[in-house]
Motif scaffolding. Structure first.
Motif, PDB file in Angstrom:
ATOM      1  N   GLU A 169      -9.321  35.972  17.480  1.00 22.51           N
ATOM      2  CA  GLU A 169      -8.238  35.322  16.687  1.00 22.51           C
ATOM      3  C   GLU A 169      -8.056  33.842  17.066  1.00 22.51           C
ATOM      4  OE1 GLU A 169      -5.253  34.802  14.151  1.00 22.51           O
ATOM      5  OE2 GLU A 169      -6.548  36.735  14.353  1.00 22.51           O
ATOM      6  N   LYS A 170      -8.342  33.531  18.320  1.00 19.15           N
ATOM      7  CA  LYS A 170      -8.231  32.167  19.094  1.00 19.15           C
ATOM      8  C   LYS A 170      -9.456  31.446  18.301  1.00 19.15           C
ATOM      9  CE  LYS A 170      -6.357  29.407  21.783  1.00 19.15           C
ATOM     10  NZ  LYS A 170      -4.825  28.700  21.351  1.00 19.15           N
ATOM     11  N   LEU A 171     -10.421  32.111  17.904  1.00 22.14           N
ATOM     12  CA  LEU A 171     -11.639  31.155  17.465  1.00 22.14           C
ATOM     13  C   LEU A 171     -11.226  30.893  16.114  1.00 22.14           C
ATOM     14  CD1 LEU A 171     -14.634  30.445  18.071  1.00 22.14           C
ATOM     15  CD2 LEU A 171     -15.357  32.488  16.873  1.00 22.14           C
ATOM     16  N   PHE A 172     -10.481  31.762  15.393  1.00 21.29           N
ATOM     17  CA  PHE A 172     -10.338  31.497  13.849  1.00 21.29           C
ATOM     18  C   PHE A 172      -9.017  30.646  13.680  1.00 21.29           C
ATOM     19  CE2 PHE A 172     -12.794  35.397  12.990  1.00 21.29           C
ATOM     20  CZ  PHE A 172     -13.598  34.968  12.363  1.00 21.29           C
ATOM     21  N   GLN A 173      -8.204  30.521  14.850  1.00 23.28           N
ATOM     22  CA  GLN A 173      -7.286  29.512  14.777  1.00 23.28           C
ATOM     23  C   GLN A 173      -7.672  28.041  15.087  1.00 23.28           C
ATOM     24  OE1 GLN A 173      -4.510  30.863  18.049  1.00 23.28           O
ATOM     25  NE2 GLN A 173      -3.657  32.189  16.735  1.00 23.28           N
ATOM     26  N   LYS A 174      -8.820  28.001  15.902  1.00 25.27           N
ATOM     27  CA  LYS A 174      -9.516  26.556  16.051  1.00 25.27           C
ATOM     28  C   LYS A 174     -10.278  26.476  14.770  1.00 25.27           C
ATOM     29  CE  LYS A 174     -10.422  27.086  21.043  1.00 25.27           C
ATOM     30  NZ  LYS A 174     -11.306  26.494  22.116  1.00 25.27           N
ATOM     31  N   TRP A 175     -11.013  27.350  14.124  1.00 31.08           N
ATOM     32  CA  TRP A 175     -11.556  27.171  12.781  1.00 31.08           C
ATOM     33  C   TRP A 175     -10.496  26.284  11.891  1.00 31.08           C
ATOM     34  CZ3 TRP A 175     -16.077  26.555  11.123  1.00 31.08           C
ATOM     35  CH2 TRP A 175     -16.300  26.223   9.408  1.00 31.08           C
ATOM     36  N   GLN A 176      -9.644  27.146  11.457  1.00 30.36           N
ATOM     37  CA  GLN A 176      -8.588  26.727  10.872  1.00 30.36           C
ATOM     38  C   GLN A 176      -7.879  25.289  11.180  1.00 30.36           C
ATOM     39  OE1 GLN A 176      -5.590  29.881  11.157  1.00 30.36           O
ATOM     40  NE2 GLN A 176      -6.430  31.087   9.378  1.00 30.36           N
ATOM     41  N   HIS A 177      -7.866  24.946  12.521  1.00 28.35           N
ATOM     42  CA  HIS A 177      -7.512  23.873  12.916  1.00 28.35           C
ATOM     43  C   HIS A 177      -8.431  22.762  12.440  1.00 28.35           C
ATOM     44  CE1 HIS A 177      -5.302  20.676  15.022  1.00 28.35           C
ATOM     45  NE2 HIS A 177      -6.555  20.537  15.694  1.00 28.35           N
ATOM     46  N   LEU A 178      -9.553  22.987  12.626  1.00 22.77           N
ATOM     47  CA  LEU A 178     -10.734  22.137  12.044  1.00 22.77           C
ATOM     48  C   LEU A 178     -10.653  21.845  10.874  1.00 22.77           C
ATOM     49  CD1 LEU A 178     -13.568  23.278  14.716  1.00 22.77           C
ATOM     50  CD2 LEU A 178     -12.287  20.995  14.554  1.00 22.77           C
ATOM     51  N   VAL A 179     -10.551  22.886   9.760  1.00 22.01           N
ATOM     52  CA  VAL A 179     -10.460  22.596   8.466  1.00 22.01           C
ATOM     53  C   VAL A 179      -9.508  21.648   7.985  1.00 22.01           C
ATOM     54  CG1 VAL A 179     -10.343  24.187   6.321  1.00 22.01           C
ATOM     55  CG2 VAL A 179     -11.818  25.123   7.746  1.00 22.01           C
ATOM     56  N   GLU A 180      -8.417  22.198   8.459  1.00 20.62           N
ATOM     57  CA  GLU A 180      -7.038  21.458   8.218  1.00 20.62           C
ATOM     58  C   GLU A 180      -7.205  19.898   8.320  1.00 20.62           C
ATOM     59  OE1 GLU A 180      -3.918  23.539  10.168  1.00 20.62           O
ATOM     60  OE2 GLU A 180      -3.748  24.842   8.502  1.00 20.62           O
ATOM     61  N   ASN A 181      -7.906  19.532   9.582  1.00 19.18           N
ATOM     62  CA  ASN A 181      -8.075  18.172   9.930  1.00 19.18           C
ATOM     63  C   ASN A 181      -9.284  17.610   8.912  1.00 19.18           C
ATOM     64  OD1 ASN A 181      -6.022  17.781  11.892  1.00 19.18           O
ATOM     65  ND2 ASN A 181      -7.062  18.875  13.338  1.00 19.18           N
ATOM     66  N   PHE A 182     -10.383  18.372   8.707  1.00 23.20           N
ATOM     67  CA  PHE A 182     -11.383  17.974   8.049  1.00 23.20           C
ATOM     68  C   PHE A 182     -11.062  17.626   6.585  1.00 23.20           C
ATOM     69  CE2 PHE A 182     -15.295  18.182   5.868  1.00 23.20           C
ATOM     70  CZ  PHE A 182     -16.061  17.291   6.459  1.00 23.20           C
TER      71      PHE A 182
END
Length: 160
Positions: free
Chosen positions: A13-26
């Motif tokens: 879950e934490k890994l996917f939260q990091k992923w979503q944060h990167l996608v949102e910023n990129f």
């Protein structure tokens, strides 16, 4: 390139939260050639892939596809939250399938709308095995030339 330090210690879950944060910023970044969006993001996707252990599908992960396709382009106004999907015009360069956040040329996306958490519990009943992307090269996290999503699921009533 994104440093993978600490990924191994993250819960899924934490890994996917990091992923979503990167996608949102990129996602809102502009490119001289919009077709380079997935190629550029490949440097972010590669370190994640060894920990996610899932097939990469033009910016989304097969293991979380049911949730990942719920991205939105928020448009804020003082009283409401409006979401929209990209509308590709015939003169736009192909970037990704329309179900991928990468398909929108320059809008910043929101990856986790409130409804997604309510749908997660039903995700095991949703079949998306016939979903695929056509790779533009041998790089599985790079540019794509096409893709298809086929979702089969029971119809359920949900109250929003």
């Amino acid at each position: 390139m994104v440093s993978d330090t600490g990924f191994a210690r993250c819960s899924d879950e934490k890994l996917f939260q990091k992923w979503q944060h990167l996608v949102e910023n990129f996602s809102g970044r502009r490119f001289t050639n919009s077709r380079d969006k997935l190629v550029a993001f490949s440097g972010v996707a590669k370190p994640f892939q060894q920990y996610v252990k899932s097939e990469y599908l033009a910016g989304l992960w097969r293991s979380r596809l049911v949730i990942d396709i719920l991205w939105v382009v928020p448009r804020y106004d003082t009283s409401i939250f409006i979401v929209s999907r990209p509308i590709l015009r015939s003169h736009d360069a192909y970037i990704a399938p329309t179900w991928s956040w990468a398909s929108h040329p320059s809008a910043q996306v929101a990856c986790n709308p409130p409804l997604s958490q309510r749908l997660w519990k039903w995700s095991a009943t949703i079949d998306h095995e016939r979903t695929f992307v056509d790779l533009a090269s041998e790089d599985t996290t790079g540019a794509v030339s096409g893709g298809q999503i086929c979702i089969k699921a029971p119809v359920r009533t949900i109250v929003v």
